[in-house]
Enzyme design. Sequence first.
Site, PDB file in Angstrom:
ATOM      1  N   ARG A   1       4.798  -4.338  10.815  1.00 20.06           N
ATOM      2  CA  ARG A   1       5.322  -3.925   9.501  1.00 20.06           C
ATOM      3  C   ARG A   1       6.333  -2.788   9.622  1.00 20.06           C
ATOM      4  O   ARG A   1       6.119  -1.810  10.326  1.00 20.06           O
ATOM      5  CB  ARG A   1       4.159  -3.480   8.610  1.00 20.06           C
ATOM      6  CG  ARG A   1       4.618  -2.806   7.317  1.00 20.06           C
ATOM      7  CD  ARG A   1       3.570  -2.825   6.259  1.00 20.06           C
ATOM      8  NE  ARG A   1       2.298  -2.276   6.655  1.00 20.06           N
ATOM      9  CZ  ARG A   1       1.184  -2.400   5.937  1.00 20.06           C
ATOM     10  NH1 ARG A   1       1.197  -3.042   4.785  1.00 20.06           N
ATOM     11  NH2 ARG A   1       0.056  -1.870   6.363  1.00 20.06           N
TER      12      ARG A   1
ATOM     13  N   ARG B   1     -11.012  -0.284  -4.211  1.00 20.36           N
ATOM     14  CA  ARG B   1     -11.424  -0.636  -2.853  1.00 20.36           C
ATOM     15  C   ARG B   1     -12.916  -0.436  -2.638  1.00 20.36           C
ATOM     16  O   ARG B   1     -13.421  -0.733  -1.548  1.00 20.36           O
ATOM     17  CB  ARG B   1     -10.680   0.252  -1.852  1.00 20.36           C
ATOM     18  CG  ARG B   1      -9.413  -0.358  -1.261  1.00 20.36           C
ATOM     19  CD  ARG B   1      -8.761   0.700  -0.376  1.00 20.36           C
ATOM     20  NE  ARG B   1      -7.985   0.173   0.708  1.00 20.36           N
ATOM     21  CZ  ARG B   1      -6.659   0.026   0.678  1.00 20.36           C
ATOM     22  NH1 ARG B   1      -5.968   0.312  -0.408  1.00 20.36           N
ATOM     23  NH2 ARG B   1      -6.019  -0.414   1.740  1.00 20.36           N
TER      24      ARG B   1
ATOM     25  N   ARG C   1       4.669   2.853   9.543  1.00 22.36           N
ATOM     26  CA  ARG C   1       3.631   3.763   9.045  1.00 22.36           C
ATOM     27  C   ARG C   1       2.778   4.253  10.206  1.00 22.36           C
ATOM     28  O   ARG C   1       2.411   3.480  11.081  1.00 22.36           O
ATOM     29  CB  ARG C   1       2.755   3.034   8.030  1.00 22.36           C
ATOM     30  CG  ARG C   1       3.352   3.037   6.640  1.00 22.36           C
ATOM     31  CD  ARG C   1       2.679   2.074   5.719  1.00 22.36           C
ATOM     32  NE  ARG C   1       1.222   2.141   5.768  1.00 22.36           N
ATOM     33  CZ  ARG C   1       0.422   1.406   5.012  1.00 22.36           C
ATOM     34  NH1 ARG C   1       0.930   0.541   4.157  1.00 22.36           N
ATOM     35  NH2 ARG C   1      -0.880   1.515   5.100  1.00 22.36           N
TER      36      ARG C   1
END
Length: 225
Positions: A128, A89, A161
């Site tokens: 999600r 990343r 999450r």
Amino acid sequence: MTNVILLGPPGAGKGTQAKTLSERTSLTHVASGDLFRAALREGTELGMLAKSYMDRGELVPNEVVIRMILERIAQPDCGAGVIFDGFPRTREQATALEAAMGEHHNQIDAVLYLRVPRDVLLRRIAGRQTCKTCGATYNIYYFPSHRPGICDACRGKLYQRSDDSIETAEHRLDVYFEQTMPLIEYYQRQELLHEIDGQREISLVTEAMLHALKINPELTAPPKE
Ligand code: ADP
Ligand code: ADP
Ligand code: ZN
């Protein structure tokens, strides 16, 4: 041996695609975020440290991530090749990965960049849901499970999450644009980059990825059990 990096912002579909690709090829799925979440569930120091960054939507320090990933890919199940999901990343992570691979006469063969516009990303992240038991991913807007909160595949419990709140997601996207986007050009210069339209439906994205990888005959080897 083939090693593939999935590059793309949070919510682009890296995890979803990596899971399918690993089932359809001989490659092993290695996801830095999943490794941190597993460490946290086990209550290790690494997990606790990572959580303090993840909760704020910041990147975990390079040296911590790099050490964890290099340990992971040294495991025997990574011998046939790896699909990297969420790593590297930063430039520093990319350089460290290259150096470590070079030491083992190994290399990155392809980088698949999933392009998705920001407004779509936010909706995907906010919707999600992940299965606690098997890791399957759903989306309350796009792919709800048949029974709310219950995994279709294994009947495990679905959870959201804690870093998928809108505020944290916005910040993660900013961090991505600032720290990870430069890798697109970096891998383009190395002629490894394949840009994939990540906004299409999941199966079409998978096909586009397999097509991009087809140049590599090893990927047509029969998948592992
Ligand atoms: P990443 O690992 O890049 O953060 P995920 O694979 O977890 O992304 O996907 C983020 C969310 O978007 C999940 O809820 C997933 O079900 C959904 N999703 C993934 N790919 C698509 C797609 N092509 N179209 C619509 N929704 C998608
Ligand atoms: P997403 O695919 O939705 O971006 P991940 O599961 O890949 O989410 O990452 C969740 C969090 O874990 C990141 O916001 C960051 O805090 C941490 N993380 C994961 N991979 C890395 C990495 N390569 N470098 C630094 N931090 C990472
Ligand atoms: Zn499940």
